[in-house]
Design an enzyme around this catalytic site. Structure first.
Site, mmCIF file in Angstrom:
data_model
loop_
_atom_site.group_PDB
_atom_site.id
_atom_site.type_symbol
_atom_site.label_atom_id
_atom_site.label_comp_id
_atom_site.label_asym_id
_atom_site.label_seq_id
_atom_site.Cartn_x
_atom_site.Cartn_y
_atom_site.Cartn_z
ATOM 1 N N GLY A 208 0.800 -1.223 0.000
ATOM 2 C CA GLY A 208 0.000 0.000 0.000
ATOM 3 C C GLY A 208 0.825 1.261 0.000
ATOM 4 O O GLY A 208 2.049 1.247 0.093
ATOM 5 N N GLY B 117 2.512 3.741 1.521
ATOM 6 C CA GLY B 117 3.067 4.039 2.836
ATOM 7 C C GLY B 117 3.566 5.454 2.978
ATOM 8 O O GLY B 117 3.818 5.920 4.095
ATOM 9 N N LYS C 56 3.647 12.410 -2.946
ATOM 10 C CA LYS C 56 4.578 11.409 -2.409
ATOM 11 C C LYS C 56 5.465 12.080 -1.374
ATOM 12 O O LYS C 56 5.990 13.169 -1.616
ATOM 13 C CB LYS C 56 5.453 10.824 -3.517
ATOM 14 C CG LYS C 56 4.731 9.902 -4.473
ATOM 15 C CD LYS C 56 5.686 9.330 -5.510
ATOM 16 C CE LYS C 56 6.707 8.383 -4.896
ATOM 17 N NZ LYS C 56 7.599 7.800 -5.938
ATOM 18 N N ASP D 107 8.273 6.401 8.091
ATOM 19 C CA ASP D 107 7.979 7.794 8.435
ATOM 20 C C ASP D 107 7.085 8.479 7.408
ATOM 21 O O ASP D 107 6.619 9.598 7.620
ATOM 22 C CB ASP D 107 9.268 8.595 8.633
ATOM 23 C CG ASP D 107 10.173 8.620 7.402
ATOM 24 O OD1 ASP D 107 9.704 8.262 6.298
ATOM 25 O OD2 ASP D 107 11.347 9.004 7.536
ATOM 26 N N ARG E 10 -2.133 -0.929 -9.943
ATOM 27 C CA ARG E 10 -1.007 -1.780 -10.295
ATOM 28 C C ARG E 10 -1.431 -3.241 -10.338
ATOM 29 O O ARG E 10 -2.514 -3.587 -9.859
ATOM 30 C CB ARG E 10 0.097 -1.625 -9.230
ATOM 31 C CG ARG E 10 0.435 -0.163 -8.900
ATOM 32 C CD ARG E 10 0.616 0.026 -7.385
ATOM 33 N NE ARG E 10 0.773 1.437 -7.020
ATOM 34 C CZ ARG E 10 1.931 2.081 -7.031
ATOM 35 N NH1 ARG E 10 3.025 1.438 -7.367
ATOM 36 N NH2 ARG E 10 1.987 3.346 -6.707
ATOM 37 N N ASP F 296 4.114 -4.621 -7.606
ATOM 38 C CA ASP F 296 3.497 -3.379 -7.130
ATOM 39 C C ASP F 296 4.024 -2.161 -7.874
ATOM 40 O O ASP F 296 3.520 -1.048 -7.671
ATOM 41 C CB ASP F 296 3.711 -3.212 -5.614
ATOM 42 C CG ASP F 296 5.161 -3.324 -5.206
ATOM 43 O OD1 ASP F 296 5.696 -4.446 -5.296
ATOM 44 O OD2 ASP F 296 5.758 -2.321 -4.795
#
Length: 487
Positions: A84, A86, A107, A119, A177, A246
């Protein structure tokens, strides 16, 4: 500025999970792609301070509805059922000037439900790399995600060391994807899988809806697009670096420019990615890996298809095997263009195989070789012939190849062929050492080299003194042998 819609967010969780952006300390705009914004329907472009606030996520854009997308993936052959977004958030979709629906995504915008302890941030270096390389790919006409904005965060991100952080805004036909389908299949919810497949058919492959088996038609269409995409990568020496499922776009675009790089001295087994120790994703392996990824896609669709049992498996296998003829046909076309031959020439393939052998044995730079060959084709001068021969350690062998190539090229010699040759062979690529120079300068607060390189690589066929300077192959001391992910 942009008018957002939210079709993907109507799909059930956990395909999409509403998530808020984590603000950054001190956003500052590095770059903004105004022509792309206008293509996406932006009517007015605000000032840099407002853009920095919007594209860092500090200030919500009007009508944006941020959310993280769920997906799984085979990473270096090992299946992970939940990955996923992140460190990325889908803001929504826009309808561009051609009526095409496109995603806008941040992003490096902070933690999400899929962060798995990370993080959610991005270092500056990978943001600059993706901006440069994706915009170069777009200028080359290769299907790709696009760079809309890059914003320095004013914060440090700790990877191997503390680095400056940044937020990147990416535009894609969609961010769906192969791994998205694997994620849906892993939920063991056929209704969820069907909703995703129907969404993709409506959005990307509407012609499949009227097929006898829409889901088999979807597979066949994705196979065709991926085959063409990989052939185009190979034609310019692009090495993705992390071709996990992915990172394989259902829309047939290049996505996730992590440790990507471009072939310099020709070697089919070249791999740059620091995480690809076994060279699984080396240059020459990319077609087979793409086909392997597509087989994983086919597996997810089997429950939706009309056939059953052995007949179903055989039909799906045949669809995957069609990758080879699609790839071969596009590669033949590209080889003919790169060599300045008629597309119907039956000598394009053997001549290209011969030249690739010469490049490998003669330690030749791939981009410089085709650029020099293009100049020689246009002039047929002794000067340009000698310039080409100077690139190899085995000039006699290359001279013999040139005689064979010239004999075939005579039949194709016209201005249209030469124009196609020029537009198949860029003068400049984002060379690995030049990208690293840009990143090093940016870490010292100087973004001028980034903008200079961006200007040149987005005009890859324009000859200039600056283009020639930045196009020069790396010296031995300048070579970049490893590239790194930003995660």
């Amino acid at each position: 500025m942009l008018s957002f819609e939210h079709l993907y967010s109507t799909l059930p969780e956990p395909l999409w999970v509403a998530t808020q952006v984590t603000p950054v300390a001190d956003p500052e705009l590095i770059a903004f792609n105004a022509p792309l914004a206008e293509e996406l329907g932006a009517k007015e472009i605000p000032d840099s301070a407002t853009l920095a606030q919007w594209f860092s996520g500090n200030q919500p854009m009007p009508d944006a509805k941020p959310g993280a997308m769920g997906y799984a993936g085979h990473q270096f052959g090992n299946f992970v059922p939940q990955l996923g977004d992140g460190r990325a958030l889908l803001l929504g979709e826009v309808i561009d000037q051609d009526g095409v629906r496109r995603d806008v995504q941040l992003k490096g915008s902070g933690r999400t439900p899929f962060s798995r302890g990370g993080d959610g941030r991005s270092p500056l270096g990978p943001v600059l790399r993706e901006y440069l390389v994706s915009e170069f790919m777009a200028a080359m006409g290769i299907p790709t995600t696009r760079a809309l904005a890059a914003v320095a965060s004013g914060e440090r991100v700790v990877r191997q060391m503390a680095e400056p952080g940044a937020v990147f805004t990416r535009v894609a036909s969609s961010h769906i994807r192969v791994g998205t389908f694997q994620f849906a299949a892993a939920q063991r919810d056929e209704a969820l899988l069907k909703a995703l497949a129907d969404h993709v058919i409506e959005r990307h492959y509407p012609e499949a809806a009227s097929a006898e088996d829409p889901y088999m038609a979807l597979l066949e269409a994705v196979v065709a697009r991926q085959a063409v995409l990989i052939a185009r990568w190979m034609s310019i020496g692009f090495i993705h670096g992390v071709m996990n499922t992915d990172n394989c776009s259902i829309a047939g675009e290049t996505i996730d420019y992590g440790p990507c790089a471009f072939m310099e001295q020709f070697d089919p087994q070249k791999a740059y990615s620091s995480v690809d120790q076994g060279k699984r994703y080396a240059f020459a392996n990319q077609p087979a890996i793409a086909q392997w990824n597509l087989a994983r896609f086919a597996e997810t669709l089997l429950p939706l298809m009309r056939e059953e049992g052995d007949a179903l498996v055989e039909q799906a296998t045949d669809a995957i095997r069609r990758f080879d003829p699609f790839f071969a046909a596009e590669r033949r076309r590209l080889h003919a263009n790169k060599l300045g031959l008629a597309e119907e020439s039956d000598q394009a393939m053997p001549l290209m195989e011969g030249l690739e052998s010469q490049m490998q044995q003669g330690r030749m730079d791939m981009t410089a070789t085709f650029d020099a060959l293009t100049h020689y084709a246009a002039s047929l001068s002794d000067e340009h012939r000698e310039a080409l021969l100077s690139l190899t350690t085995q000039p006699d062998a290359l001279a013999a190849w040139l005689d064979n190539w010239r004999a075939e090229q005579v039949a194709s010699q016209d201005s249209q062929r030469l124009a196609a040759m020029r537009h198949a062979n860029p003068i400049i690529i984002p060379r690995n050492h030049r990208v690293q120079e840009v990143i090093d300068a940016a870490y010292d607060g100087d973004f001028a080299p980034f903008h200079t390189l961006l200007d040149v690589v987005t005009q890859p066929f324009e000859d200039s003194t600056e283009a020639r300077r930045l196009a020069a192959p790396a010296t031995e001391s300048e070579q970049v042998l490893r590239t790194f992910c930003g995660t």
